[in-house]
Design a protein around this motif. Structure first.
Motif, PDB file in Angstrom:
ATOM      1  N   VAL A 162     -53.878  17.923  15.495  1.00  0.00           N
ATOM      2  CA  VAL A 162     -52.909  17.148  14.719  1.00  0.00           C
ATOM      3  C   VAL A 162     -52.166  16.183  15.635  1.00  0.00           C
ATOM      4  O   VAL A 162     -51.996  14.999  15.313  1.00  0.00           O
ATOM      5  CB  VAL A 162     -51.922  18.081  13.971  1.00  0.00           C
ATOM      6  CG1 VAL A 162     -50.759  17.299  13.380  1.00  0.00           C
ATOM      7  CG2 VAL A 162     -52.646  18.857  12.895  1.00  0.00           C
ATOM      8  N   HIS A 163     -51.713  16.662  16.781  1.00  0.00           N
ATOM      9  CA  HIS A 163     -50.960  15.828  17.728  1.00  0.00           C
ATOM     10  C   HIS A 163     -51.794  14.631  18.180  1.00  0.00           C
ATOM     11  O   HIS A 163     -51.324  13.489  18.162  1.00  0.00           O
ATOM     12  CB  HIS A 163     -50.554  16.678  18.925  1.00  0.00           C
ATOM     13  CG  HIS A 163     -49.513  16.039  19.783  1.00  0.00           C
ATOM     14  ND1 HIS A 163     -48.622  16.764  20.511  1.00  0.00           N
ATOM     15  CD2 HIS A 163     -49.208  14.758  20.048  1.00  0.00           C
ATOM     16  CE1 HIS A 163     -47.831  15.955  21.185  1.00  0.00           C
ATOM     17  NE2 HIS A 163     -48.178  14.725  20.911  1.00  0.00           N
ATOM     18  N   PHE A 164     -53.021  14.865  18.607  1.00  0.00           N
ATOM     19  CA  PHE A 164     -53.907  13.780  19.027  1.00  0.00           C
ATOM     20  C   PHE A 164     -54.169  12.813  17.877  1.00  0.00           C
ATOM     21  O   PHE A 164     -54.179  11.595  18.064  1.00  0.00           O
ATOM     22  CB  PHE A 164     -55.235  14.326  19.568  1.00  0.00           C
ATOM     23  CG  PHE A 164     -55.119  14.957  20.921  1.00  0.00           C
ATOM     24  CD1 PHE A 164     -54.802  14.210  22.045  1.00  0.00           C
ATOM     25  CD2 PHE A 164     -55.334  16.311  21.079  1.00  0.00           C
ATOM     26  CE1 PHE A 164     -54.696  14.792  23.300  1.00  0.00           C
ATOM     27  CE2 PHE A 164     -55.239  16.906  22.332  1.00  0.00           C
ATOM     28  CZ  PHE A 164     -54.919  16.144  23.445  1.00  0.00           C
ATOM     29  N   SER A 165     -54.358  13.352  16.679  1.00  0.00           N
ATOM     30  CA  SER A 165     -54.632  12.502  15.515  1.00  0.00           C
ATOM     31  C   SER A 165     -53.450  11.597  15.186  1.00  0.00           C
ATOM     32  O   SER A 165     -53.623  10.412  14.892  1.00  0.00           O
ATOM     33  CB  SER A 165     -54.971  13.362  14.297  1.00  0.00           C
ATOM     34  OG  SER A 165     -56.130  14.117  14.538  1.00  0.00           O
ATOM     35  N   VAL A 166     -52.257  12.159  15.224  1.00  0.00           N
ATOM     36  CA  VAL A 166     -51.066  11.361  14.942  1.00  0.00           C
ATOM     37  C   VAL A 166     -50.893  10.277  16.002  1.00  0.00           C
ATOM     38  O   VAL A 166     -50.627   9.107  15.677  1.00  0.00           O
ATOM     39  CB  VAL A 166     -49.807  12.259  14.845  1.00  0.00           C
ATOM     40  CG1 VAL A 166     -48.532  11.432  14.833  1.00  0.00           C
ATOM     41  CG2 VAL A 166     -49.890  13.143  13.608  1.00  0.00           C
ATOM     42  N   ALA A 167     -51.036  10.630  17.265  1.00  0.00           N
ATOM     43  CA  ALA A 167     -50.887   9.652  18.342  1.00  0.00           C
ATOM     44  C   ALA A 167     -51.903   8.521  18.182  1.00  0.00           C
ATOM     45  O   ALA A 167     -51.568   7.342  18.315  1.00  0.00           O
ATOM     46  CB  ALA A 167     -51.045  10.327  19.702  1.00  0.00           C
ATOM     47  N   PHE A 168     -53.147   8.870  17.881  1.00  0.00           N
ATOM     48  CA  PHE A 168     -54.177   7.851  17.687  1.00  0.00           C
ATOM     49  C   PHE A 168     -53.854   6.970  16.491  1.00  0.00           C
ATOM     50  O   PHE A 168     -53.919   5.740  16.561  1.00  0.00           O
ATOM     51  CB  PHE A 168     -55.564   8.479  17.493  1.00  0.00           C
ATOM     52  CG  PHE A 168     -56.603   7.459  17.148  1.00  0.00           C
ATOM     53  CD1 PHE A 168     -57.189   6.691  18.141  1.00  0.00           C
ATOM     54  CD2 PHE A 168     -56.969   7.233  15.828  1.00  0.00           C
ATOM     55  CE1 PHE A 168     -58.128   5.722  17.826  1.00  0.00           C
ATOM     56  CE2 PHE A 168     -57.909   6.272  15.497  1.00  0.00           C
ATOM     57  CZ  PHE A 168     -58.491   5.509  16.501  1.00  0.00           C
ATOM     58  N   THR A 169     -53.486   7.591  15.381  1.00  0.00           N
ATOM     59  CA  THR A 169     -53.218   6.840  14.152  1.00  0.00           C
ATOM     60  C   THR A 169     -52.062   5.866  14.322  1.00  0.00           C
ATOM     61  O   THR A 169     -52.142   4.709  13.893  1.00  0.00           O
ATOM     62  CB  THR A 169     -52.941   7.810  12.988  1.00  0.00           C
ATOM     63  OG1 THR A 169     -54.081   8.669  12.836  1.00  0.00           O
ATOM     64  CG2 THR A 169     -52.689   7.072  11.696  1.00  0.00           C
ATOM     65  N   VAL A 170     -50.989   6.317  14.969  1.00  0.00           N
ATOM     66  CA  VAL A 170     -49.839   5.434  15.190  1.00  0.00           C
ATOM     67  C   VAL A 170     -50.233   4.274  16.105  1.00  0.00           C
ATOM     68  O   VAL A 170     -49.927   3.113  15.817  1.00  0.00           O
ATOM     69  CB  VAL A 170     -48.639   6.218  15.773  1.00  0.00           C
ATOM     70  CG1 VAL A 170     -47.542   5.283  16.255  1.00  0.00           C
ATOM     71  CG2 VAL A 170     -48.102   7.193  14.739  1.00  0.00           C
TER      72      VAL A 170
END
Length: 69
Positions: A10-18
């Motif tokens: 989730v953390h990696f996904s949020v960072a990538f998405t932002v």
């Protein structure tokens, strides 16, 4: 361990998405997904050290604050 692994995803996904949403760049999004969690991990380590010191000296700190008012 499963909870930690899913949180990391989730953390990696949020960072990538932002990063991607702000720049439109997959490279920037990917870099943010790698760099931000790594730096956050280091910051968390130092936060824990500070918190441990606070817990060890909590009574003295609270007493000093109470006396300063």
């Amino acid at each position: 361990m499963a909870k930690t692994a899913t949180f990391a995803v989730v953390h990696f996904s949020v960072a990538f998405t932002v990063g991607y949403a702000l720049t439109g760049s997959i490279v920037v999004g990917g870099a943010l997904a790698l760099i931000e969690p790594a730096i956050n991990t280091i910051a968390f380590y130092f936060h824990e050290l500070g918190w441990k010191k606070y817990e060890e000296n909590k009574e003295a700190i609270q007493e000093a604050l109470a006396n300063s008012v």
